[in-house]
Design a protein around this motif. Structure first.
Motif, PDB file in Angstrom:
ATOM      1  N   PRO A 112       0.825  -1.207   0.000  1.00 36.32           N
ATOM      2  CA  PRO A 112       0.000   0.000   0.000  1.00 36.32           C
ATOM      3  C   PRO A 112       0.861   1.260   0.000  1.00 36.32           C
ATOM      4  O   PRO A 112       1.979   1.251   0.507  1.00 36.32           O
ATOM      5  CB  PRO A 112      -0.813  -0.129   1.295  1.00 36.32           C
ATOM      6  N   VAL A 120      -0.340   4.121   1.450  1.00 35.80           N
ATOM      7  CA  VAL A 120      -0.687   4.844   2.671  1.00 35.80           C
ATOM      8  C   VAL A 120      -1.281   3.887   3.690  1.00 35.80           C
ATOM      9  O   VAL A 120      -2.129   3.052   3.362  1.00 35.80           O
ATOM     10  CB  VAL A 120      -1.708   5.969   2.378  1.00 35.80           C
ATOM     11  N   LEU A 121      -0.856   4.032   4.947  1.00 31.33           N
ATOM     12  CA  LEU A 121      -1.475   3.314   6.054  1.00 31.33           C
ATOM     13  C   LEU A 121      -1.900   4.327   7.111  1.00 31.33           C
ATOM     14  O   LEU A 121      -1.084   5.127   7.577  1.00 31.33           O
ATOM     15  CB  LEU A 121      -0.500   2.314   6.679  1.00 31.33           C
ATOM     16  N   LEU A 159       6.625   1.638   3.054  1.00 22.55           N
ATOM     17  CA  LEU A 159       5.378   2.382   2.959  1.00 22.55           C
ATOM     18  C   LEU A 159       5.684   3.832   2.593  1.00 22.55           C
ATOM     19  O   LEU A 159       6.605   4.438   3.147  1.00 22.55           O
ATOM     20  CB  LEU A 159       4.676   2.330   4.319  1.00 22.55           C
ATOM     21  N   ARG A 217       0.057   7.687   8.182  1.00 21.88           N
ATOM     22  CA  ARG A 217      -0.780   8.768   8.691  1.00 21.88           C
ATOM     23  C   ARG A 217      -1.228   8.395  10.094  1.00 21.88           C
ATOM     24  O   ARG A 217      -2.052   7.490  10.286  1.00 21.88           O
ATOM     25  CB  ARG A 217      -1.999   8.990   7.785  1.00 21.88           C
ATOM     26  N   LYS A 226      -6.935   9.145  12.550  1.00 20.63           N
ATOM     27  CA  LYS A 226      -8.087   8.599  11.843  1.00 20.63           C
ATOM     28  C   LYS A 226      -9.356   9.271  12.347  1.00 20.63           C
ATOM     29  O   LYS A 226      -9.984  10.021  11.646  1.00 20.63           O
ATOM     30  CB  LYS A 226      -8.176   7.082  11.970  1.00 20.63           C
ATOM     31  N   TYR A 270      -9.352   4.763  -2.975  1.00 23.04           N
ATOM     32  CA  TYR A 270      -8.623   4.592  -1.717  1.00 23.04           C
ATOM     33  C   TYR A 270      -8.366   3.125  -1.392  1.00 23.04           C
ATOM     34  O   TYR A 270      -7.323   2.769  -0.836  1.00 23.04           O
ATOM     35  CB  TYR A 270      -9.393   5.224  -0.567  1.00 23.04           C
ATOM     36  N   TYR A 323      -5.077   1.638  -2.580  1.00 24.18           N
ATOM     37  CA  TYR A 323      -3.741   2.061  -2.141  1.00 24.18           C
ATOM     38  C   TYR A 323      -3.636   2.349  -0.644  1.00 24.18           C
ATOM     39  O   TYR A 323      -2.558   2.723  -0.168  1.00 24.18           O
ATOM     40  CB  TYR A 323      -3.260   3.275  -2.942  1.00 24.18           C
ATOM     41  N   SER A 324      -4.711   2.140   0.142  1.00 26.68           N
ATOM     42  CA  SER A 324      -4.620   2.430   1.567  1.00 26.68           C
ATOM     43  C   SER A 324      -5.542   1.536   2.375  1.00 26.68           C
ATOM     44  O   SER A 324      -6.460   0.907   1.835  1.00 26.68           O
ATOM     45  CB  SER A 324      -4.962   3.906   1.833  1.00 26.68           C
ATOM     46  N   CYS A 374     -11.451   1.490   4.991  1.00 32.84           N
ATOM     47  CA  CYS A 374     -11.389   2.917   4.672  1.00 32.84           C
ATOM     48  C   CYS A 374     -11.160   3.743   5.927  1.00 32.84           C
ATOM     49  O   CYS A 374     -11.661   3.408   7.007  1.00 32.84           O
ATOM     50  CB  CYS A 374     -12.711   3.307   4.013  1.00 32.84           C
ATOM     51  N   TRP A 423      -4.019  -7.055   3.684  1.00 30.58           N
ATOM     52  CA  TRP A 423      -3.961  -6.295   2.430  1.00 30.58           C
ATOM     53  C   TRP A 423      -4.264  -7.179   1.221  1.00 30.58           C
ATOM     54  O   TRP A 423      -4.940  -6.776   0.281  1.00 30.58           O
ATOM     55  CB  TRP A 423      -2.578  -5.665   2.285  1.00 30.58           C
TER      56      TRP A 423
END
Length: 352
Positions: free
Chosen positions: A26, A28-29, A81, A85, A88, A247, A250-251, A263, A285
């Protein structure tokens, strides 16, 4: 004013997703350090404590040992990665080991870039200095009013606005390589207040932007709760419908209880695809539930899922649009299936 007037998200020079999907790693995590918040903002589900309680969503801090396990899991992917981030749903700086989280991820060698988004209330010098020392790359600060009175109206929290500004001034003076971004919802500001936003923060931030309130949270009526009528996207973009959520290609997002959401907008925990307490990130994933969602979207069945159907992020906040490439991407995804041992069942999209 030295700050760039620029959204917090990078809208230029983005990787064309249609050229790289499916991703073995991914980009973004999202990891949520703390699912609680010290603010009670009108626009956010977390601010409505009765609403959150009604969902049964576990509230609290992410266990640090579990966090370390998640970061260690990243070693199983074939490349680092791109972005971690650390936020949340809640206020991330409520986690007393937030600086340790940044430091551990940086030292792991599995993460290229780390950012967070905070309401800024806890950005005191003693709290933020260790975070800067740990090597965080960007801090996004949500400004929720241009006075103490506006803060109370919008967040139901007593904030000394002058001290809030001074804390950001200190942060900017000591930021090192860290990028400082400030943003504010413009729906509640007069023309004079908008100008004061630029005058106040223009020399103590690297980038700044006046956003629009957006109905990004599924099954949460922002217009009714905030008392606004939404006609434009979050960055002033035209509102438009899309069939496929990019999204999910890729995340993904780790919640504070260890569950993993499809999400980062899954505030009500309706889109669980795994649990890092029992499985590795790579397994999740590449897992069947994630695969079912991706195929369903590519086959035009996004709205079969009531949560995905109610998502305003795709119409009001979307930086990427892969709708024109669904046939090509679906062929690649299904070709990847045939190379795996066994095959995925794609008919039980709603059976989670």
């Amino acid at each position: 004013m030295q700050a760039q007037v620029k959204p917090r998200i990078n809208l230029e020079n983005r990787t064309p997703l249609q050229e790289v999907i499916p991703l073995s790693t991914p980009f973004v995590l999202f990891i949520d350090p703390d699912s609680t918040c010290n603010f009670r903002c009108k626009f956010c589900p977390t601010g409505d404590r009765d609403l959150i309680k009604s969902t049964g969503r576990w509230q609290g801090r992410l266990d640090f040992e579990l966090y370390k396990k998640v970061i260690d899991d990243l070693s199983e992917f074939d490349r680092p990665l791109k972005v971690l981030r650390l936020y949340k749903e809640g206020e991330p700086l409520l986690h007393t080991r937030f600086a340790d989280m940044v430091r551990y991820a940086k030292a792991s060698g599995h993460v290229q870039y780390i950012d967070t988004t905070t309401n800024g209330y806890l950005l005191t010098p003693d709290r933020v200095a260790p975070i800067l020392d740990a090597g965080i790359d960007r801090i996004n600060i949500s400004v929720d009013g241009m006075s103490s009175e506006q803060y109370w109206e919008f967040t139901r929290t007593r904030v000394d606005f002058d001290q809030f500004v001074e804390n950001i001034r200190w942060l900017y003076a000591h930021k090192g390589h860290c990028e400082i971004c400030v943003k504010i919802p413009g729906d509640f500001l007069s023309a004079e207040e908008r100008q004061r936003f630029f005058d106040t923060f223009g020399d103590i931030a690297d980038r700044m932007f006046i956003e629009n309130v957006a109905p990004c949270w599924p099954n949460f009526d922002v217009e009714e709760r905030a008392g606004v009528q939404i006609t434009r996207g979050i960055y002033g973009n035209t509102v438009q419908e899309v069939a496929v959520c990019p999204y999910i290609f890729y995340s993904m997002a780790v919640n504070t209880d260890g569950t993993v959401s499809l999400c980062f907008l899954d505030w009500a925990r309706e889109l669980s695809i795994g649990d890092v307490r029992m499985r590795s990130l790579k397994d999740i994933w590449n897992g069947e539930l994630m695969h079912q969602h991706r195929v369903a979207h590519l086959q035009g069945r996004r709205k079969d899922d009531p949560t995905c159907a109610a998502c305003g992020q795709l119409s009001h906040c979307l930086p990427d649009n892969i709708d024109a490439h669904v046939d090509t991407i679906l062929k690649r995804v299904t070709a990847q299936d045939s190379s795996e041992c066994g095959s995925w069942k794609t008919t039980s999209y709603l059976q989670r």
